[in-house]
Scaffold this motif. Structure first.
Motif, PDB file in Angstrom:
ATOM      1  N   TRP A 188       8.017 -14.380  26.498  1.00 37.09           N
ATOM      2  CA  TRP A 188       7.843 -14.109  25.078  1.00 37.09           C
ATOM      3  C   TRP A 188       9.166 -13.643  24.482  1.00 37.09           C
ATOM      4  CZ3 TRP A 188       3.538 -14.820  22.155  1.00 37.09           C
ATOM      5  CH2 TRP A 188       2.311 -14.977  22.813  1.00 37.09           C
ATOM      6  N   SER A 189       9.540 -14.195  23.326  1.00 36.26           N
ATOM      7  CA  SER A 189      10.661 -13.674  22.549  1.00 36.26           C
ATOM      8  C   SER A 189      10.150 -13.354  21.147  1.00 36.26           C
ATOM      9  CB  SER A 189      11.795 -14.689  22.465  1.00 36.26           C
ATOM     10  OG  SER A 189      12.511 -14.737  23.678  1.00 36.26           O
ATOM     11  N   MET A 190      10.630 -12.224  20.599  1.00 42.54           N
ATOM     12  CA  MET A 190      10.093 -11.747  19.323  1.00 42.54           C
ATOM     13  C   MET A 190      11.210 -11.366  18.371  1.00 42.54           C
ATOM     14  SD  MET A 190       7.036  -9.297  20.731  1.00 42.54           S
ATOM     15  CE  MET A 190       6.203  -9.702  22.275  1.00 42.54           C
ATOM     16  N   ARG A 191      10.961 -11.610  17.099  1.00 43.33           N
ATOM     17  CA  ARG A 191      11.789 -11.110  16.017  1.00 43.33           C
ATOM     18  C   ARG A 191      10.870 -10.450  14.999  1.00 43.33           C
ATOM     19  NH1 ARG A 191      15.296 -11.194  18.922  1.00 43.33           N
ATOM     20  NH2 ARG A 191      17.313 -12.233  18.847  1.00 43.33           N
ATOM     21  N   PHE A 192      11.220  -9.232  14.571  1.00 39.33           N
ATOM     22  CA  PHE A 192      10.387  -8.506  13.611  1.00 39.33           C
ATOM     23  C   PHE A 192      11.255  -8.046  12.460  1.00 39.33           C
ATOM     24  CE2 PHE A 192       8.345  -4.514  12.073  1.00 39.33           C
ATOM     25  CZ  PHE A 192       7.198  -5.100  11.566  1.00 39.33           C
ATOM     26  N   ASP A 193      10.896  -8.476  11.252  1.00 37.95           N
ATOM     27  CA  ASP A 193      11.598  -8.086  10.038  1.00 37.95           C
ATOM     28  C   ASP A 193      10.799  -6.953   9.391  1.00 37.95           C
ATOM     29  OD1 ASP A 193      12.640  -7.795   7.482  1.00 37.95           O
ATOM     30  OD2 ASP A 193      13.054  -9.928   7.230  1.00 37.95           O
ATOM     31  N   ALA A 194      11.314  -5.732   9.516  1.00 35.36           N
ATOM     32  CA  ALA A 194      10.571  -4.582   9.002  1.00 35.36           C
ATOM     33  C   ALA A 194      10.421  -4.621   7.492  1.00 35.36           C
ATOM     34  CB  ALA A 194      11.268  -3.286   9.431  1.00 35.36           C
ATOM     35  N   GLN A 195      11.362  -5.248   6.778  1.00 34.48           N
ATOM     36  CA  GLN A 195      11.301  -5.291   5.320  1.00 34.48           C
ATOM     37  C   GLN A 195      10.162  -6.177   4.843  1.00 34.48           C
ATOM     38  OE1 GLN A 195      15.011  -6.160   3.395  1.00 34.48           O
ATOM     39  NE2 GLN A 195      14.094  -6.399   1.381  1.00 34.48           N
ATOM     40  N   THR A 196       9.985  -7.325   5.473  1.00 38.85           N
ATOM     41  CA  THR A 196       8.907  -8.238   5.077  1.00 38.85           C
ATOM     42  C   THR A 196       7.669  -8.090   5.952  1.00 38.85           C
ATOM     43  OG1 THR A 196       9.745  -9.998   6.521  1.00 38.85           O
ATOM     44  CG2 THR A 196      10.585  -9.922   4.262  1.00 38.85           C
ATOM     45  N   ALA A 197       7.768  -7.304   7.046  1.00 38.22           N
ATOM     46  CA  ALA A 197       6.676  -7.123   8.012  1.00 38.22           C
ATOM     47  C   ALA A 197       6.251  -8.448   8.638  1.00 38.22           C
ATOM     48  CB  ALA A 197       5.483  -6.418   7.382  1.00 38.22           C
ATOM     49  N   LEU A 198       7.197  -9.374   8.792  1.00 40.14           N
ATOM     50  CA  LEU A 198       6.919 -10.649   9.451  1.00 40.14           C
ATOM     51  C   LEU A 198       7.300 -10.568  10.922  1.00 40.14           C
ATOM     52  CD1 LEU A 198       8.061 -13.318   6.839  1.00 40.14           C
ATOM     53  CD2 LEU A 198       5.760 -12.984   7.721  1.00 40.14           C
ATOM     54  N   LEU A 199       6.361 -10.943  11.774  1.00 35.78           N
ATOM     55  CA  LEU A 199       6.582 -10.978  13.216  1.00 35.78           C
ATOM     56  C   LEU A 199       6.607 -12.437  13.664  1.00 35.78           C
ATOM     57  CD1 LEU A 199       6.788  -9.562  15.990  1.00 35.78           C
ATOM     58  CD2 LEU A 199       4.274  -9.581  16.064  1.00 35.78           C
ATOM     59  N   HIS A 200       7.745 -12.879  14.175  1.00 32.82           N
ATOM     60  CA  HIS A 200       7.911 -14.247  14.657  1.00 32.82           C
ATOM     61  C   HIS A 200       7.949 -14.195  16.170  1.00 32.82           C
ATOM     62  CE1 HIS A 200      10.514 -18.188  14.607  1.00 32.82           C
ATOM     63  NE2 HIS A 200       9.328 -18.343  15.166  1.00 32.82           N
ATOM     64  N   ARG A 201       7.061 -14.953  16.804  1.00 32.56           N
ATOM     65  CA  ARG A 201       6.968 -14.930  18.272  1.00 32.56           C
ATOM     66  C   ARG A 201       7.011 -16.351  18.823  1.00 32.56           C
ATOM     67  NH1 ARG A 201       1.372 -12.544  19.384  1.00 32.56           N
ATOM     68  NH2 ARG A 201       0.885 -13.617  17.452  1.00 32.56           N
ATOM     69  N   THR A 202       7.685 -16.501  19.956  1.00 34.82           N
ATOM     70  CA  THR A 202       7.644 -17.755  20.701  1.00 34.82           C
ATOM     71  C   THR A 202       7.171 -17.445  22.111  1.00 34.82           C
ATOM     72  OG1 THR A 202       9.445 -18.753  19.445  1.00 34.82           O
ATOM     73  CG2 THR A 202       8.968 -19.704  21.586  1.00 34.82           C
ATOM     74  N   ALA A 203       6.178 -18.201  22.574  1.00 33.82           N
ATOM     75  CA  ALA A 203       5.726 -18.111  23.966  1.00 33.82           C
ATOM     76  C   ALA A 203       6.110 -19.403  24.668  1.00 33.82           C
ATOM     77  CB  ALA A 203       4.212 -17.911  24.024  1.00 33.82           C
ATOM     78  N   ALA A 204       6.651 -19.283  25.873  1.00 35.31           N
ATOM     79  CA  ALA A 204       7.072 -20.469  26.642  1.00 35.31           C
ATOM     80  C   ALA A 204       6.612 -20.325  28.083  1.00 35.31           C
ATOM     81  CB  ALA A 204       8.591 -20.630  26.592  1.00 35.31           C
ATOM     82  N   VAL A 205       6.059 -21.415  28.606  1.00 37.75           N
ATOM     83  CA  VAL A 205       5.630 -21.463  30.002  1.00 37.75           C
ATOM     84  C   VAL A 205       6.337 -22.635  30.681  1.00 37.75           C
ATOM     85  CG1 VAL A 205       3.695 -21.693  31.612  1.00 37.75           C
ATOM     86  CG2 VAL A 205       3.370 -20.495  29.421  1.00 37.75           C
ATOM     87  N   PRO A 206       7.355 -22.379  31.501  1.00 36.68           N
ATOM     88  CA  PRO A 206       7.998 -23.484  32.234  1.00 36.68           C
ATOM     89  C   PRO A 206       7.039 -24.045  33.279  1.00 36.68           C
ATOM     90  CG  PRO A 206       9.381 -21.501  32.185  1.00 36.68           C
ATOM     91  CD  PRO A 206       8.015 -21.097  31.749  1.00 36.68           C
TER      92      PRO A 206
END
Length: 475
Positions: free
Chosen positions: A388-406
């Protein structure tokens, strides 16, 4: 207005409070005019105006919290023509930004003006670079009508932009709002994952295969089931949802998933009808199996899109449980969802929405830049890792997540398949939802606070909000 605040007329006696607010909003003055807030800026707000606009059509309003002025706006009604109102100033205390105050003020003004016969509102945005204002205006349906280069202090120039919208203000796109529009779908092009997972797809011999998350992907569904087996199922919102249901009432849950909330309500309430709707047939198959295992036959599960659902009966309670609302990242989509839920209510009905509470986004900043590696076992007994990799923008409260399974290469020399899913969530809170609730013709009439008890945001404050049609009595 959000949080039950009111926009009240300001008088010259409010001059010192307005001056303090403008000084706290010094970033606005520097951005718009190229200079810091002036010592007489508040006084000028009470003196400004156009001679041909009657005094009763010049409005300077503000919002107070615990006696402190936290937002202000000025408006000329009937300028430049009788059918138009011109907004010149809109400032919000930095501590109160991103809580829906700006949206609430504009929507409230638009509703009031429309009732007086005003057809449109125009906003003078001094600089095109004022991205915060531009984003707000675009969300509320304003369109750019003109722009020009103007001179400001110290030989600086700014791009002055005029924005116009019809009244009352309504976020655009309500009719076309769809659930989770930014989630990966099977067969879609591979998205650019959140770093550092983007590097994974750049490796030689690695190919990406996109799958939707949760139930409709056997692989990610197996991961969720394995996590649930290891950690247990969350129950943070169940008590709040049950408190919204009275004896003999008819209950509908939007996005019911595996039936978690409805099965609980079947055991703890005397509801006369329990219906769950979800787009995922695999999720509903599991929900039916779980309901049977729990010994209840009181729940009806329907496969379909809630936004187009037109049942034959009206409901006393519509549920949006377990942060279902977070999958709707756009203001217009949320208003459309709540408005449709309202249309399904019987007289005296209510909507129960479970979300994070105010302050939760500030506790989730640790998610920004976080990478998590976990393992799980699928239904065939094969072991996998998930990244899992995550980016969270506290100003917009947007949580962007990528899940990857090799996945292992099927044969030597063949490409390594990497199954990925890309997701965006918006961490809605009562403050950010309040203006959207009002735009959908609803009011927040009760709160049932709780605390999240699992996951990456374990310990974050949460709340179940009970909404009723505006003007209706609380039940």
């Amino acid at each position: 207005m959000p949080n039950g605040l009111e926009a009240l007329a300001l008088t010259p006696d409010d001059g010192p409070a307005l001056q303090e607010l403008l000084e706290r909003c010094d970033d606005y003055s520097r951005l718009a005019f190229g200079m810091p807030t002036g010592a007489a800026d508040a006084q000028s707000q009470f003196l400004e105006g156009l001679q041909h606009v009657p005094e009763e059509r010049k409005h300077l309003i503000g919002c107070r919290v615990d006696g402190r002025l936290v937002a202000a706006a000025d408006l000329l009604e009937g300028h430049p023509d009788a059918g138009t109102a011109a907004l010149g100033l809109l400032v919000v205390d930095p501590e109160w930004r991103a809580r829906g105050l700006g949206t609430g003020i504009l929507v409230s003004l638009g509703t009031e003006l429309a009732g007086r016969g005003v057809k449109r509102m125009r906003v003078d945005c001094h600089v095109a670079e004022n991205t915060r204002a531009v984003s707000l205006l675009q969300r509320l349906g304003f369109a750019e009508s003109s722009r020009e280069e103007i001179s400001v202090a110290a030989e600086q120039t700014r791009t002055r932009v005029l924005w116009t919208a019809d009244l009352p203000l309504r976020p655009p796109g309500l009719a076309s709002a769809t659930a989770r529009p930014d989630y990966s779908r099977a067969g879609s092009a591979a998205p650019r994952p959140v770093p550092p997972l983007d590097r994974l797809l750049q490796l030689p011999g690695v190919t990406a295969e996109v799958e939707p998350y949760y139930f409709d992907s056997p692989l990610f569904d197996d991961y969720e089931r394995d996590v649930e087996r290891r950690t247990g199922e969350t129950d943070w919102d169940l008590a709040g949802l049950a408190s919204a249901v009275g004896d003999g009432e008819r209950v509908l849950e939007a996005g019911c998933g595996m039936g978690r909330a409805l099965i609980h309500l079947a055991a703890t309430t005397n509801a006369s009808l329990l219906v769950g709707i979800d787009t995922s047939e695999p999720a509903l198959a599991r929900a039916r199996a779980r309901a049977a295992a729990a010994g209840t036959d009181r729940i009806e599960f329907v496969q379909g899109d809630f936004l187009t659902y037109r049942p034959d009966t009206a409901f006393d309670v519509v549920l949006l449980a377990d942060c279902t609302l977070n999958g709707f990242t756009d203001d217009a989509a949320v208003v459309g969802l709540l408005a449709h839920a309202r249309s399904l209510l019987a007289p005296g009905g209510r909507i129960a929405v479970s979300v994070f509470d105010n302050g939760a986004p500030a506790t989730m900043t640790h998610l920004d830049g976080r990478t998590v590696v976990d393992s799980f076992t699928d239904r065939d007994g094969t072991h996998h890792i998930v990244i899992w990799s995550m980016r969270f923008d506290a100003q917009t409260a947007l949580l962007h997540r990528t899940a990857a399974v090799p996945r292992p290469a099927p044969a030597p020399g063949e490409p390594v398949r990497c199954v990925i899913s890309d997701m965006n969530d918006r961490i809605w809170t009562p403050s950010t939802l309040s203006p959207l609730v009002a735009a959908a013709g609803l009011s927040i009439t009760r709160r049932e606070p709780a605390t999240l008890n699992s996951g990456a945001a374990d310990g974050a404050p949460t709340v179940t909000l009970v909404l009723t049609p505006a003007g209706a009595a609380s039940t």
